[in-house]
Scaffold this motif. Structure first.
Motif, PDB file in Angstrom:
ATOM      1  N   SER B  27       0.796   0.507 -27.402  1.00  0.00           N
ATOM      2  CA  SER B  27       1.334   1.761 -28.011  1.00  0.00           C
ATOM      3  C   SER B  27       1.131   1.718 -29.368  1.00  0.00           C
ATOM      4  CB  SER B  27       2.619   1.965 -27.726  1.00  0.00           C
ATOM      5  OG  SER B  27       3.180   2.887 -28.284  1.00  0.00           O
ATOM      6  N   ASN B  28       0.608   2.722 -30.097  1.00  0.00           N
ATOM      7  CA  ASN B  28       0.308   2.718 -31.518  1.00  0.00           C
ATOM      8  C   ASN B  28      -1.101   2.037 -31.800  1.00  0.00           C
ATOM      9  OD1 ASN B  28       2.789   4.142 -32.137  1.00  0.00           O
ATOM     10  ND2 ASN B  28       3.975   2.257 -32.066  1.00  0.00           N
ATOM     11  N   HIS B  29      -1.867   1.381 -31.244  1.00  0.00           N
ATOM     12  CA  HIS B  29      -3.065   0.993 -31.280  1.00  0.00           C
ATOM     13  C   HIS B  29      -4.068   2.257 -31.613  1.00  0.00           C
ATOM     14  CE1 HIS B  29      -2.707  -3.722 -30.222  1.00  0.00           C
ATOM     15  NE2 HIS B  29      -1.772  -3.310 -31.339  1.00  0.00           N
ATOM     16  N   LEU B  30      -5.097   1.835 -32.277  1.00  0.00           N
ATOM     17  CA  LEU B  30      -5.914   3.040 -32.599  1.00  0.00           C
ATOM     18  C   LEU B  30      -7.495   2.654 -32.149  1.00  0.00           C
ATOM     19  CD1 LEU B  30      -4.967   3.254 -36.336  1.00  0.00           C
ATOM     20  CD2 LEU B  30      -4.193   4.476 -34.592  1.00  0.00           C
ATOM     21  N   TYR B  31      -7.713   1.668 -31.698  1.00  0.00           N
ATOM     22  CA  TYR B  31      -9.132   1.074 -31.735  1.00  0.00           C
ATOM     23  C   TYR B  31      -9.011   0.561 -29.978  1.00  0.00           C
ATOM     24  CZ  TYR B  31      -9.710   1.186 -36.456  1.00  0.00           C
ATOM     25  OH  TYR B  31      -9.642   1.627 -37.730  1.00  0.00           O
ATOM     26  N   PHE B  32      -9.946   0.948 -29.274  1.00  0.00           N
ATOM     27  CA  PHE B  32     -10.019   0.754 -27.921  1.00  0.00           C
ATOM     28  C   PHE B  32     -11.509   0.093 -27.436  1.00  0.00           C
ATOM     29  CE2 PHE B  32      -5.796   2.347 -27.822  1.00  0.00           C
ATOM     30  CZ  PHE B  32      -5.921   3.795 -28.638  1.00  0.00           C
ATOM     31  N   TYR B  33     -11.238  -0.676 -26.345  1.00  0.00           N
ATOM     32  CA  TYR B  33     -12.746  -1.438 -26.248  1.00  0.00           C
ATOM     33  C   TYR B  33     -12.743  -1.704 -24.694  1.00  0.00           C
ATOM     34  CZ  TYR B  33     -12.226  -2.877 -31.033  1.00  0.00           C
ATOM     35  OH  TYR B  33     -12.005  -2.683 -32.542  1.00  0.00           O
ATOM     36  N   TRP B  34     -14.046  -1.564 -24.119  1.00  0.00           N
ATOM     37  CA  TRP B  34     -14.192  -2.420 -22.843  1.00  0.00           C
ATOM     38  C   TRP B  34     -15.315  -3.358 -23.217  1.00  0.00           C
ATOM     39  CZ3 TRP B  34     -11.519  -1.663 -18.505  1.00  0.00           C
ATOM     40  CH2 TRP B  34     -10.639  -0.517 -18.486  1.00  0.00           C
ATOM     41  N   TYR B  35     -14.783  -4.668 -22.461  1.00  0.00           N
ATOM     42  CA  TYR B  35     -15.590  -5.731 -22.318  1.00  0.00           C
ATOM     43  C   TYR B  35     -16.071  -6.280 -20.581  1.00  0.00           C
ATOM     44  CZ  TYR B  35     -14.760  -6.771 -27.219  1.00  0.00           C
ATOM     45  OH  TYR B  35     -14.633  -6.710 -28.527  1.00  0.00           O
ATOM     46  N   ARG B  36     -17.063  -7.067 -20.403  1.00  0.00           N
ATOM     47  CA  ARG B  36     -16.962  -7.336 -19.411  1.00  0.00           C
ATOM     48  C   ARG B  36     -17.582  -8.738 -19.153  1.00  0.00           C
ATOM     49  NH1 ARG B  36     -22.824  -5.245 -16.517  1.00  0.00           N
ATOM     50  NH2 ARG B  36     -24.038  -6.891 -17.442  1.00  0.00           N
ATOM     51  N   GLN B  37     -17.170  -9.531 -18.203  1.00  0.00           N
ATOM     52  CA  GLN B  37     -17.470 -11.006 -17.660  1.00  0.00           C
ATOM     53  C   GLN B  37     -17.956 -10.905 -16.443  1.00  0.00           C
ATOM     54  OE1 GLN B  37     -14.013 -13.723 -18.350  1.00  0.00           O
ATOM     55  NE2 GLN B  37     -15.772 -15.201 -19.290  1.00  0.00           N
ATOM     56  N   ILE B  38     -19.396 -11.264 -16.210  1.00  0.00           N
ATOM     57  CA  ILE B  38     -19.628 -11.792 -15.062  1.00  0.00           C
ATOM     58  C   ILE B  38     -19.525 -13.197 -14.840  1.00  0.00           C
ATOM     59  CG2 ILE B  38     -22.097 -12.185 -13.979  1.00  0.00           C
ATOM     60  CD1 ILE B  38     -23.195  -9.733 -15.718  1.00  0.00           C
ATOM     61  N   LEU B  39     -18.982 -13.418 -13.604  1.00  0.00           N
ATOM     62  CA  LEU B  39     -18.633 -14.835 -13.166  1.00  0.00           C
ATOM     63  C   LEU B  39     -19.360 -15.999 -13.952  1.00  0.00           C
ATOM     64  CD1 LEU B  39     -16.461 -16.065 -11.499  1.00  0.00           C
ATOM     65  CD2 LEU B  39     -18.054 -16.069  -9.467  1.00  0.00           C
ATOM     66  N   GLY B  40     -18.592 -16.821 -14.487  1.00  0.00           N
ATOM     67  CA  GLY B  40     -19.508 -17.958 -15.151  1.00  0.00           C
ATOM     68  C   GLY B  40     -20.232 -17.720 -16.316  1.00  0.00           C
ATOM     69  N   TYR B  50     -12.752   5.037 -30.984  1.00  0.00           N
ATOM     70  CA  TYR B  50     -11.782   5.457 -32.069  1.00  0.00           C
ATOM     71  C   TYR B  50     -11.696   6.757 -32.381  1.00  0.00           C
ATOM     72  CZ  TYR B  50      -9.739   5.421 -36.702  1.00  0.00           C
ATOM     73  OH  TYR B  50      -9.210   5.845 -37.851  1.00  0.00           O
ATOM     74  N   ASN B  51     -10.482   7.325 -32.376  1.00  0.00           N
ATOM     75  CA  ASN B  51     -10.404   8.676 -32.946  1.00  0.00           C
ATOM     76  C   ASN B  51     -11.217   9.736 -32.006  1.00  0.00           C
ATOM     77  OD1 ASN B  51      -9.331  10.616 -34.661  1.00  0.00           O
ATOM     78  ND2 ASN B  51     -11.446  10.633 -35.887  1.00  0.00           N
ATOM     79  N   ASN B  52     -10.940   9.305 -30.541  1.00  0.00           N
ATOM     80  CA  ASN B  52     -11.508  10.154 -29.464  1.00  0.00           C
ATOM     81  C   ASN B  52     -13.108  10.200 -29.628  1.00  0.00           C
ATOM     82  OD1 ASN B  52      -9.175  11.031 -28.214  1.00  0.00           O
ATOM     83  ND2 ASN B  52      -8.628  12.354 -29.913  1.00  0.00           N
ATOM     84  N   GLU B  53     -13.600   9.212 -29.848  1.00  0.00           N
ATOM     85  CA  GLU B  53     -14.979   9.169 -29.770  1.00  0.00           C
ATOM     86  C   GLU B  53     -15.600   7.566 -29.821  1.00  0.00           C
ATOM     87  OE1 GLU B  53     -16.764  11.453 -32.852  1.00  0.00           O
ATOM     88  OE2 GLU B  53     -16.552   9.943 -34.238  1.00  0.00           O
ATOM     89  N   ILE B  54     -16.920   7.620 -29.111  1.00  0.00           N
ATOM     90  CA  ILE B  54     -17.432   6.083 -29.153  1.00  0.00           C
ATOM     91  C   ILE B  54     -17.760   5.884 -30.401  1.00  0.00           C
ATOM     92  CG2 ILE B  54     -19.495   4.856 -28.254  1.00  0.00           C
ATOM     93  CD1 ILE B  54     -19.036   6.441 -25.609  1.00  0.00           C
TER      94      ILE B  54
END
Lengths: 112, 115
Positions: B27-40, B50-54
């Motif tokens: 809550s109250n954070h402003l920046y959001f991210y997705w990361y991925r990790q393939i096994l190994g 941020y601010n409703n856009e990429i």
């Protein structure tokens, strides 16, 4: 050349040993330097965070950043079996997007 | 202590199907991210929001991927037509603003398996 290179390991030490984990990087724009701990099939857990150069200590953990050499380290004193995990260095520039670039990780085993 | 949560923890899907991975940032954070990790393999950046856009996206984040913040709390990653190579752990992360809140905090991940 990778943007972030991390000593590959694996590393195995006896309980009580001092552990040194290291990363080098090539991007001069990096200003934030993080160490995460990751247990198998879990999310990265933030351990230490440093802005720019210098040292930071938190209990048994010390993070060092040398921007002139583009080199960061994490020291673990009096290592415990519970410290056994994969340690990830990560860093990012001071941009709005703020994406982090990760090293490959070093797997540490502390033997009782 | 506030934390990032993700659902589901595991998702199995057939190739070509659509999946939606969900995240509730701190809550109250402003920046959001997705990361991925393939096994190994290493943790790889997918997209920042941020601010409703990429703000930024990697070359991995092609037209099959999309993100959305449908309300004030959720942040989703949609993969329109999954491929075998999309099998990975997907991590959501969030970040506050200045000072100590500059660090990214990660969720526990969603393990996606595409068959």
């Amino acid at each position: 050349q990778k943007e972030v290179e991390q000593d590959p390991g694996p590393l195995s030490v006896p309980e009580g040993a001092i552990v040194s984990l290291n990363c080098t990087y090539s991007n001069s724009a990096f200003q934030y330097f993080m160490w995460y701990r990751q247990y198998s099939r879990k999310g990265p857990e933030l351990l230490m965070y440093t802005y720019s150069s210098g040292n930071k200590e938190d209990g048994r953990f010390t993070a060092q950043v040398d921007k002139s050499s583009k080199y960061i380290s994490l020291f673990i004193r009096d290592s415990q079996p519970s410290d056994s995990a994969t340690y990830l260095c990560a860093m990012r520039a001071n941009t709005n997007a703020g994406k982090s670039t990760f090293g490959d990780g070093t797997t540490l085993t502390v033997k009782p | 202590e506030p934390e990032v949560t993700q659902t589901p923890s595991h998702q199995v899907t057939q190739m070509g199907q659509e999946v939606i991975l969900r995240c509730v940032p701190i809550s109250n954070h402003l920046y959001f991210y997705w990361y991925r990790q393939i096994l190994g393999q290493k943790v790889e950046f997918l997209v920042s929001f941020y601010n409703n856009e990429i703000s930024e996206k990697s070359e991995i984040f092609d037209d099959q991927f999309s993100v959305e913040r449908p309300d004030g709390s959720n942040f989703t990653l949609k993969i329109r037509s999954t491929k075998l190579e999309d099998s990975a752990m997907y991590f959501c992360a969030s970040r506050g603003g200045q000072g100590v809140r500059e660090t990214q905090y990660f969720g526990p991940g969603t393990r996606l398996l595409v068959l």
